[in-house]
Design an enzyme around this catalytic site. Structure first.
Site, PDB file in Angstrom:
ATOM      1  N   GLN A 104       6.914  -3.661  -1.161  1.00  0.00           N
ATOM      2  CA  GLN A 104       7.572  -4.331   0.029  1.00  0.00           C
ATOM      3  C   GLN A 104       9.079  -3.800   0.067  1.00  0.00           C
ATOM      4  OE1 GLN A 104       5.987  -7.091  -1.867  1.00  0.00           O
ATOM      5  NE2 GLN A 104       3.943  -6.358  -0.770  1.00  0.00           N
ATOM      6  N   GLY A 133       0.875  -1.027  -0.051  1.00  0.00           N
ATOM      7  CA  GLY A 133       0.096  -0.121  -0.037  1.00  0.00           C
ATOM      8  C   GLY A 133       0.696   1.345   0.063  1.00  0.00           C
TER       9      GLY A 133
HETATM   10  P1  GDP Z   1       5.722   2.607   0.806  1.00  0.00           P
HETATM   11  O1  GDP Z   1       4.752   1.370   0.528  1.00  0.00           O
HETATM   12  O2  GDP Z   1       7.046   2.477   0.728  1.00  0.00           O
HETATM   13  O3  GDP Z   1       5.333   3.776  -0.444  1.00  0.00           O
HETATM   14  O4  GDP Z   1       5.483   3.530   2.274  1.00  0.00           O
HETATM   15  P2  GDP Z   1       4.229   3.829   2.731  1.00  0.00           P
HETATM   16  O5  GDP Z   1       3.198   4.536   2.031  1.00  0.00           O
HETATM   17  O6  GDP Z   1       3.428   2.797   3.557  1.00  0.00           O
HETATM   18  O7  GDP Z   1       4.630   4.668   4.062  1.00  0.00           O
HETATM   19  C1  GDP Z   1       5.234   5.900   3.888  1.00  0.00           C
HETATM   20  C2  GDP Z   1       4.309   6.869   4.488  1.00  0.00           C
HETATM   21  O8  GDP Z   1       5.549   7.782   4.759  1.00  0.00           O
HETATM   22  C3  GDP Z   1       3.331   7.552   3.609  1.00  0.00           C
HETATM   23  O9  GDP Z   1       2.157   8.037   4.561  1.00  0.00           O
HETATM   24  C4  GDP Z   1       4.238   8.872   3.038  1.00  0.00           C
HETATM   25  O10 GDP Z   1       3.286   9.948   2.915  1.00  0.00           O
HETATM   26  C5  GDP Z   1       4.944   9.240   4.360  1.00  0.00           C
HETATM   27  N1  GDP Z   1       6.355   9.450   3.975  1.00  0.00           N
HETATM   28  C6  GDP Z   1       6.824   9.513   2.906  1.00  0.00           C
HETATM   29  N2  GDP Z   1       8.200  10.196   2.638  1.00  0.00           N
HETATM   30  C7  GDP Z   1       8.197  11.041   4.058  1.00  0.00           C
HETATM   31  C8  GDP Z   1       8.995  11.853   4.517  1.00  0.00           C
HETATM   32  O11 GDP Z   1       9.927  12.304   4.042  1.00  0.00           O
HETATM   33  N3  GDP Z   1       8.625  12.478   5.619  1.00  0.00           N
HETATM   34  C9  GDP Z   1       7.242  12.009   6.207  1.00  0.00           C
HETATM   35  N4  GDP Z   1       7.035  12.770   7.561  1.00  0.00           N
HETATM   36  N5  GDP Z   1       6.558  11.214   5.901  1.00  0.00           N
HETATM   37  C10 GDP Z   1       7.047  10.603   4.610  1.00  0.00           C
END
Ligand code: GDP
Length: 429
Positions: free
Chosen positions: A227, A44
């Site tokens: 993942q 997700g």
């Molecule tokens: P993915 O599956 O690797 O894309 O990761 P997720 O979507 O599960 O988690 C990433 C979360 O961290 C999301 O809610 C993003 O908006 C948030 N996010 C991504 N980069 C940053 C950042 O640099 N700072 C903060 N505070 N949140 C971030």
């Protein structure tokens, strides 16, 4: 003749949830095609655009950029019903998606019976893997067992019926063994999924030839992993892993292009570590710090809402990721989450139960539960970074921290993310 375009793989280097969605979203601006190469609706990605939040499970996050073509490769297991729910939700939110999404003819279909089996198997397992219960494992088992149903089968109703009858018979036996008999709900869910077959066929393509031709035409391509490295079926913390190759090698097999077409592999790491699901987390925080950073970073699963366990940055794992993925660069996310901490630790090695110290990630997952992390302590920067857009404007201690991550990992930091917004990114020249 070599390809003229460029092909970059974006790969998670920890246990997933590294913020790949955000990095892909930022990089998608400069490419023509974004393709997913493995996984299913268990991934997700959360992407923030303006004031809107989008959670994408199957469609690549490049879809949020007008005009980009988004592909689901053969390595993906596709839940048709959920796929169209996501597709229709994007349309309802005004995203012009027409003609932009392609699904590999070779992709496996994740059927309602896979979900039933997944839940029943996890419920009865003595060693819980911590699956999301979305049927991913059973769908990949059917693929490896050569009894899966692929998108191409949807075009041949007789073959499709035979395949599904055979699969259902097997599933019913297995559910009986697990004490979770199949129900009439399964038939209804199957009918619902298969009714969408013709709609899916309209989107079908052969991703390998499509991407290869695009590269020959000078197009730019991103291959988006789901993942993370520690969840790779072969190179992760087996058996607490997902059922596909999340690492960069999977990008070639999972889309159907030759590995020599890949020019760059960008590894995404959080500035600390998180893990959802079961299995050891060597750099885990003490309980109080765990709760504190979970709250600061909003560390709850995008798909399941499960709280993620949190820990310090683990360079033993990031070095493993650099090696197994052949990283050409790093994107460090969520640096801002650490802004208020007065002191930071980085895991540089593991002390094994026999007292020896290793700098390599052990192949024996079970030994991870007994390792004692060797820490290095660095000073915090105790000032906000969310507004910073240039490396030179980061607090000195934040740069020291990033330099150390880079040095210990053995890959150059190319991007630093300091917030959820698209604009909150620092490119490093
Ligand atoms: P993915 O599956 O690797 O894309 O990761 P997720 O979507 O599960 O988690 C990433 C979360 O961290 C999301 O809610 C993003 O908006 C948030 N996010 C991504 N980069 C940053 C950042 O640099 N700072 C903060 N505070 N949140 C971030």
């Amino acid at each position: 003749m070599p390809a003229q375009g460029s092909c970059t793989v974006i790969v998670g280097c920890q246990w997933g949830d590294e913020g790949k969605g955000k990095i892909v979203d930022v990089l998608a601006e400069g490419v023509d095609i974004v393709a997913r190469y493995q996984g299913g609706a268990n991934a997700g990605h959360t992407v923030h655009v303006g004031d809107s939040q989008f959670v994408l499970h199957q469609i690549p996050s490049g879809i949020l950029h007008a005009g980009k073509r988004c592909l689901l490769g053969n390595g993906v297991v596709l839940d048709i019903r959920q796929f169209f729910e996501e597709y229709d939700a994007l349309v309802a939110r005004g995203i012009d998606i027409e003609g932009r999404v392609g699904v590999s003819l070779r992709a496996q279909l994740l059927m309602p019976y896979h979900r039933m089996l997944d839940k029943a198997a996890e419920d009865s397992a003595s060693t819980k893997i911590g699956t999301t219960g979305r049927g991913i494992g059973p769908a990949y088992e059917d693929k490896a067992g050569r009894r899966g149903v692929r998108v191409a089968d949807l075009a041949n109703p007789q073959r499709l019926e035979k395949l599904i009858e055979a699969a259902k018979e097997k599933v019913c036996d297995r559910l009986d063994q697990l004490g979770a008999g199949a129900t009439s709900e399964l038939d209804a869910a199957m009918d619902e999924a298969l009714a969408l077959g013709d709609r899916l066929l309209v989107l079908a393509t052969d991703t390998g030839p499509e991407i290869s031709a695009a590269l020959r035409d000078g197009k730019r391509v991103l291959l988006e992993g789901a993942q993370g490295t520690a969840l790779d079926l072969d190179h992760g913390t087996y058996p607490f892993v997902t059922s596909s190759n999340t690492t960069a090698g999977g990008a070639a097999t999972g889309t159907g292009i030759g590995p020599t077409l890949i020019d760059a592999v960008v590894g995404v790491v959080k500035a600390y570590t998180t893990r959802v699901g079961e299995g050891p987390l060597p750099s885990a925080f003490e309980p109080e710090m765990d709760e504190h950073v979970r709250a600061l970073g909003g560390e709850f699963g995008a798909t399941t809402g499960r709280p993620r366990r949190c820990g310090w940055f683990d360079s033993v794992l990031s070095r493993h990721a650099a090696q197994v993925n052949g990283l050409t660069g790093l994107a460090v996310t969520k640096l801002d989450v650490l802004d208020t901490l007065s002191e930071l630790q980085i895991v540089t090695a593991y002390r094994m139960p026999d007292g020896s110290v290793t700098h390599s990630f052990p192949a024996d997952t079970w030994s991870l539960a007994g390792v004692e992390p060797v820490f290095e302590t660095l000073p915090g920067w105790e000032s906000p970074t969310g507004h910073v857009r240039h490396l030179k404007d980061l607090p000195a201690n934040a740069r020291v921290y990033l330099d150390r991550l880079e040095e210990l990992t053995g890959a150059d930091v190319q991007w630093i993310s300091v917030g959820t917004k698209r604009s909150q990114i620092i490119p490093v020249d």
